[in-house]
Design an enzyme around this catalytic site. Structure first.
Site, PDB file in Angstrom:
ATOM      1  N   GLU A 170       0.807  -1.225   0.000  1.00 14.13           N
ATOM      2  CA  GLU A 170       0.000   0.000   0.000  1.00 14.13           C
ATOM      3  C   GLU A 170       0.842   1.278   0.000  1.00 14.13           C
ATOM      4  O   GLU A 170       0.764   2.090   0.926  1.00 14.13           O
ATOM      5  CB  GLU A 170      -0.961   0.009   1.185  1.00 14.13           C
ATOM      6  CG  GLU A 170      -1.959  -1.118   1.144  1.00 14.13           C
ATOM      7  CD  GLU A 170      -3.042  -0.998   2.218  1.00 14.13           C
ATOM      8  OE1 GLU A 170      -2.908  -0.132   3.096  1.00 14.13           O
ATOM      9  OE2 GLU A 170      -4.016  -1.757   2.161  1.00 14.13           O
ATOM     10  N   GLU A 378      -5.283  -8.599   0.693  1.00 10.12           N
ATOM     11  CA  GLU A 378      -5.983  -8.295   1.946  1.00 10.12           C
ATOM     12  C   GLU A 378      -7.456  -8.034   1.666  1.00 10.12           C
ATOM     13  O   GLU A 378      -7.789  -7.386   0.671  1.00 10.12           O
ATOM     14  CB  GLU A 378      -5.434  -7.022   2.621  1.00 10.12           C
ATOM     15  CG  GLU A 378      -4.130  -7.204   3.329  1.00 10.12           C
ATOM     16  CD  GLU A 378      -3.631  -5.916   3.975  1.00 10.12           C
ATOM     17  OE1 GLU A 378      -4.449  -5.105   4.460  1.00 10.12           O
ATOM     18  OE2 GLU A 378      -2.405  -5.727   3.989  1.00 10.12           O
TER      19      GLU A 378
HETATM   20  C1  BG6 Z   1      -4.297  -2.069   5.312  1.00  8.35           C
HETATM   21  C2  BG6 Z   1      -2.954  -2.443   5.860  1.00  8.35           C
HETATM   22  O1  BG6 Z   1      -4.268  -0.711   5.102  1.00  8.35           O
HETATM   23  O2  BG6 Z   1      -5.417  -2.220   6.085  1.00  8.35           O
HETATM   24  C3  BG6 Z   1      -2.992  -3.215   7.157  1.00  8.35           C
HETATM   25  O3  BG6 Z   1      -2.160  -3.089   4.916  1.00  8.35           O
HETATM   26  C4  BG6 Z   1      -4.087  -2.650   8.032  1.00  8.35           C
HETATM   27  O4  BG6 Z   1      -1.732  -3.189   7.737  1.00  8.35           O
HETATM   28  C5  BG6 Z   1      -5.413  -2.888   7.329  1.00  8.35           C
HETATM   29  O5  BG6 Z   1      -4.131  -3.146   9.328  1.00  8.35           O
HETATM   30  C6  BG6 Z   1      -6.620  -2.424   8.108  1.00  8.35           C
HETATM   31  O6  BG6 Z   1      -6.497  -1.083   8.450  1.00  8.35           O
HETATM   32  P1  BG6 Z   1      -6.767  -0.595   9.916  1.00  8.35           P
HETATM   33  O7  BG6 Z   1      -6.508   0.868   9.897  1.00  8.35           O
HETATM   34  O8  BG6 Z   1      -8.165  -0.938  10.217  1.00  8.35           O
HETATM   35  O9  BG6 Z   1      -5.796  -1.359  10.768  1.00  8.35           O
END
Ligand code: BG6
Length: 478
Positions: A170, A378
């Site tokens: 990201e 993800e």
């Molecule tokens: C993504 C990242 O942005 O989203 C993760 O790669 C992150 O590291 C995930 O934890 C969820 O975001 P957040 O802010 O809810 O932890």
């Protein structure tokens, strides 16, 4: 497009789950690890929710065997994890730390023993503090060489066993939150510096990919991009232009460079008019073009919806980092677009739109524009989970969320998109960078909170058993 029946997932499809070093490992100074910018930044008062940090996180570094045993029990086909640069090079460059390399050797070997395909992210935001101090991290071209050397060390050491690699996780988020909103390290709010650092990150990414070709010729590599496909709020022509502005500046601006080595024209013209365009030096475009990825990694959480925004319209907004629904404020880019709430979608307690069909839209758009296979690196739901008195977690809302997203992936595959893998975020609960430990994503509950580490007990949630069944079912189909 409606389908009378759906194609099955290919037999090679990897159902998996993911994590990142800083969010799970803890052991922040163990076995020679050096400090990263996150070790430093989280210690500054007021930077994170309730001043949480990853010093202990969920102690994966010391409980790795137990965590992999849970993955094996679940039947995961792939596990995506990141390597902490500062375990390998404690000061970012120079002397290599054998103990750090050995930890990931053990992890990789254990995964392979259980037929879990290791998917390695080389950079998930934990930049060595020493490189930030020395030359300002991504603001200096010196990082290109140090990053490439670090990557080459990993490719050489693990390339015989690891064939799936993610370069930068990201880039749009760590650069955006680091230099536009000032919410991630280095906590800067300066658009010119942001686009300059972003350009250097592109060069580092491309150089690492180019050297991968020599070191792991039979492997696959690509970046993970946080893609929120954009919708126009309505069919007013000005909303359509706003949607095109947002799609180009937020999304094509990154993916075009990864794949084609060139910035999209209109976004670049806009940055030039604003006086914030990056300097593209002679030779840069060739470097970018030589770093074409094998796949596009996509982190999908939500779609975005926009309307027109006048020149004196809304700019930067406030993020919800507390889980109090409705506390996100209006935001946009004056003159280009304004972010809107989509009235057709429910949101999480952190105001993230829940939009499974948006994943299908994302996959189709990437396929159409870039003609590359896709790894969904993800996707998941951050929510408050409750541990019952009997020690159970009934996270039916997570099962619902993930199953609907998987249905949309299957539709996209039937549409003709080449999807290689799906990793949920995340395997265990972990530290959410700005949201503490209360925003949980895992299949495995970790019994700790912001103020008390307790015993960090691992507890399988209802979703654990559900995903286990789903993987087994698909394995039988294929
Ligand atoms: C993504 C990242 O942005 O989203 C993760 O790669 C992150 O590291 C995930 O934890 C969820 O975001 P957040 O802010 O809810 O932890």
């Amino acid at each position: 497009m409606y389908h009378a029946s759906l194609n099955p997932f290919p037999s090679t499809f990897l159902f998996g789950s993911a994590s990142a070093a800083y969010q799970i490992e803890g052991a922040y100074d163990q076995d020679g690890k050096g400090p990263s910018v996150w070790d430093t930044y989280t210690k500054l008062e007021g930077t994170t929710f309730k001043n949480t940090n990853g010093d202990v996180a969920v102690d994966h570094y010391n409980r790795m065997e137990e965590d992999v045993a849970l993955m094996a029990e679940m039947g995961l086909k792939t596990y995506r994890f990141s390597i902490a640069w500062t375990r390998i090079y404690p000061t970012g460059a120079g002397e290599v730390n054998e103990a750090g390399l050995a930890f990931y050797d053990r992890l990789i070997d254990l995964l392979l023993q259980h037929d879990i395909v290791p998917m390695v992210t080389v950079y998930h935001w934990d930049l060595p503090q020493a490189l930030m101090d020395k030359y300002g991290g991504f603001e200096s071209r010196q990082i290109i060489e140090d990053f490439t050397t670090y990557c080459e060390t990993l490719f050489t050491r693990y390339g015989d066993r690891v064939k799936h690699w993610i370069t930068l996780n990201e880039q749009n988020i760590f650069i955006g939150l680091g230099y536009r909103n000032g919410l991630h390290p280095p906590g800067v709010k300066d658009l010119k510096r942001m686009y300059a650092a972003n350009h250097i990150a592109f060069l580092a990414n491309a150089k690492a990919i180019a050297s991968f070709r020599n070191l792991v010729p039979d492997g696959k590599i690509g970046p993970s991009f946080a893609y929120g496909p954009i919708y126009p709020a309505d069919c007013k022509p000005e909303s359509i232009i706003a949607y095109e502005n947002a799609e180009e500046l937020n999304n094509h601006f990154y993916m075009d460079v990864y794949v084609n080595g060139e910035y999209p024209d209109m976004a670049m013209k806009y940055l030039e008019r604003e006086g914030i365009a990056p300097t593209v030096e002679p030779g840069d475009t060739e470097i970018l073009k030589a770093g074409k990825p094998d796949f596009m990694g996509v982190n999908y959480y939500q779609s975005g919806t926009v309307s027109a925004n006048p020149l004196d319209g809304v700019g930067e907004g406030k993020m919800n980092t507390t889980g109090k629904k409705g506390t996100t404020s209006a935001s946009g880019v004056p003159g280009l677009f304004r972010n809107e709430r989509n009235p057709h979608l429910e949101t999480t307690n952190w105001d993230w739109a829940i939009d499974p069909a948006g994943l299908r839209v994302a996959l189709r758009r990437i396929h159409n524009r870039y003609k590359l296979p896709i790894i969904i690196s993800e996707n998941g739901l951050g929510e408050f989970d409750k541990l019952t008195e009997n020690g159970e977690v009934h996270d039916d809302y997570r099962i619902d969320y993930i199953s609907k997203h998987i249905d949309e992936i299957q539709k996209a595959i039937t549409d003709g998109v080449d999807v290689l893998a799906y990793c949920t975020w995340s395997f265990t609960d972990l530290l959410s960078w700005l949201n503490g430990y209360q925003k949980r994503y895992g299949f495995v509950y970790i019994d700790r909170d912001e103020t008390d580490e307790k015993e960090l007990k691992r507890i399988k949630k209802k979703s654990f058993y559900w995903y286990k069944d789903l993987i087994a079912r698909h394995a039988n189909e294929g």
